[in-house]
Design a protein around this motif. Structure first.
Motif, short mmCIF file in Angstrom:
data_model
loop_
_atom_site.label_atom_id
_atom_site.label_comp_id
_atom_site.label_asym_id
_atom_site.label_seq_id
_atom_site.Cartn_x
_atom_site.Cartn_y
_atom_site.Cartn_z
N SER A 58 -3.82 -2.68 8.74
CA SER A 58 -2.95 -3.00 7.61
C SER A 58 -3.45 -4.27 6.93
O SER A 58 -3.87 -5.22 7.60
CB SER A 58 -1.51 -3.20 8.09
OG SER A 58 -0.98 -1.98 8.58
N THR A 78 1.70 -5.26 0.76
CA THR A 78 1.15 -4.81 2.04
C THR A 78 0.59 -3.41 1.90
O THR A 78 1.29 -2.51 1.42
CB THR A 78 2.23 -4.84 3.14
OG1 THR A 78 2.76 -6.17 3.26
CG2 THR A 78 1.64 -4.41 4.49
N SER A 79 -0.66 -3.24 2.30
CA SER A 79 -1.32 -1.93 2.30
C SER A 79 -1.44 -1.47 3.75
O SER A 79 -2.27 -1.97 4.50
CB SER A 79 -2.70 -2.03 1.64
OG SER A 79 -3.38 -0.80 1.71
N ARG A 80 -0.59 -0.54 4.13
CA ARG A 80 -0.59 -0.07 5.51
C ARG A 80 -1.68 0.97 5.71
O ARG A 80 -2.11 1.64 4.77
CB ARG A 80 0.78 0.50 5.87
CG ARG A 80 1.92 -0.48 5.61
CD ARG A 80 3.24 -0.02 6.18
NE ARG A 80 4.31 -0.96 5.82
CZ ARG A 80 4.54 -2.11 6.43
NH1 ARG A 80 3.76 -2.47 7.46
NH2 ARG A 80 5.52 -2.89 6.04
N CYS A 86 -0.43 -0.32 -2.27
CA CYS A 86 -0.05 -1.61 -1.70
C CYS A 86 1.37 -1.90 -2.15
O CYS A 86 1.62 -2.09 -3.34
CB CYS A 86 -1.01 -2.70 -2.15
SG CYS A 86 -0.88 -4.26 -1.24
#
Length: 288
Positions: A58, A78-80, A86
């Motif tokens: 992540s 947040t880019s999981r 994102c």
């Protein structure tokens, strides 16, 4: 070519001097300076590379304005792992948007409707979340310079007949506009009013004054910078003499006379109508 295309072209040209830094397999490329026009969108480019083992972790992206304790975080997402986008936080200002895709190593930030107050140095940061929390940030940052054509905000006259009159012209723009005064016949010499406050919104404003303004004349305030020119014209009215009851103008007296005369005629007419009505009623009763 419109303004957006011009801004995009300037970004591509400035990429020649892009700065990069590396540390243990990391590298980040940013533009040292980006210029924008007030009211239009602007993109701050930022790309990076990182070790392959973090590809499936992540990622958290941060953009901040300023450096050190006084920095302001403008954007965070947040880019999981496995997600195509994102995701920003719930309180994220919608004026900021991630233009790039972190999974493609692109952290470019888009700012909609840039303002003069957006000028400053921006820093992009990426954090790899997992067993080993790793982060990387370019230490040079990108300087955003927002420019605006001149705009005349206010034009007014102050003073009295005894002390004299002066005209004031308040303008804004970036670069700070140059102000000139045009009189009835030729160019006049004005002077700035007060110091400028660096680092505040008033830094993009200036006030010019023109002394010895004469009633009955018109004066033009002309503001210009490399982005354009704007003018505003002021006509100074002569001072009004004080009014008194004894010195009321004949048209006013005539108007009052006509108004009173109309009321008298109306009362006379109503009186005649009442008398006639009574007389008619009396005649009709007599015939009965």
């Amino acid at each position: 070519m419109d303004v957006w295309l011009v801004c995009t072209l300037s970004l591509l040209l400035s990429g020649i001097g892009a700065l990069s830094s590396g540390d243990e397999g990391w590298s980040m490329i940013v533009h040292p300076e980006v210029r924008a026009i007030e009211g239009y969108p602007v993109v701050l480019p930022c790309t990076f590379t990182h070790p392959q083992h973090s590809q499936h972790s992540s990622l958290q992206v941060l953009w901040r304005l300023g450096h050190g304790q006084g920095a302001t975080i403008l954007y965070r997402c947040t880019s999981r792992a496995g997600a195509p986008t994102c995701e920003p936080g719930p309180q994220q200002d919608q004026r900021y948007r991630l233009e790039g895709n972190p999974r493609e190593h692109d952290l470019s930030l888009r700012i909609n409707s840039a303002t003069l107050q957006d000028s400053g140095r921006y820093y992009c940061r990426v954090e790899v979340q997992g067993r080993e929390h790793i982060s990387f940030e370019d230490k040079m940052g990108t300087r955003l310079r927002v420019e605006a054509p001149p705009k005349v905000l206010a034009l007014s006259v102050e003073g009295t007949e005894q002390s004299g009159y002066r005209a004031l012209c308040r303008v804004k723009g970036s670069p700070l506009p140059d102000v000139q005064w045009l009189g009835p016949d030729d160019l006049l010499e004005g002077s700035p009013v007060g110091p400028l406050s660096q680092g505040s919104p008033t830094h993009y404003h200036t006030v010019s004054q023109l002394r010895d303004v004469e009633p009955g004349q018109q004066y033009t305030c002309s503001a210009s910078n490399p982005l354009g020119k704007e003018q505003a014209t002021l006509y100074v009215l002569p001072p009004r003499p004080p009014l008194s009851v004894a010195g009321a103008s004949p048209p006013l007296l005539l108007l009052l006379s006509l108004s009173v005369g109309a009321k008298v005629l109306l009362l006379v007419g109503m009186g005649l109508w009442v008398v006639q009505g009574v007389a008619v009623q009396g005649v009709s009763c007599w015939w009965k």
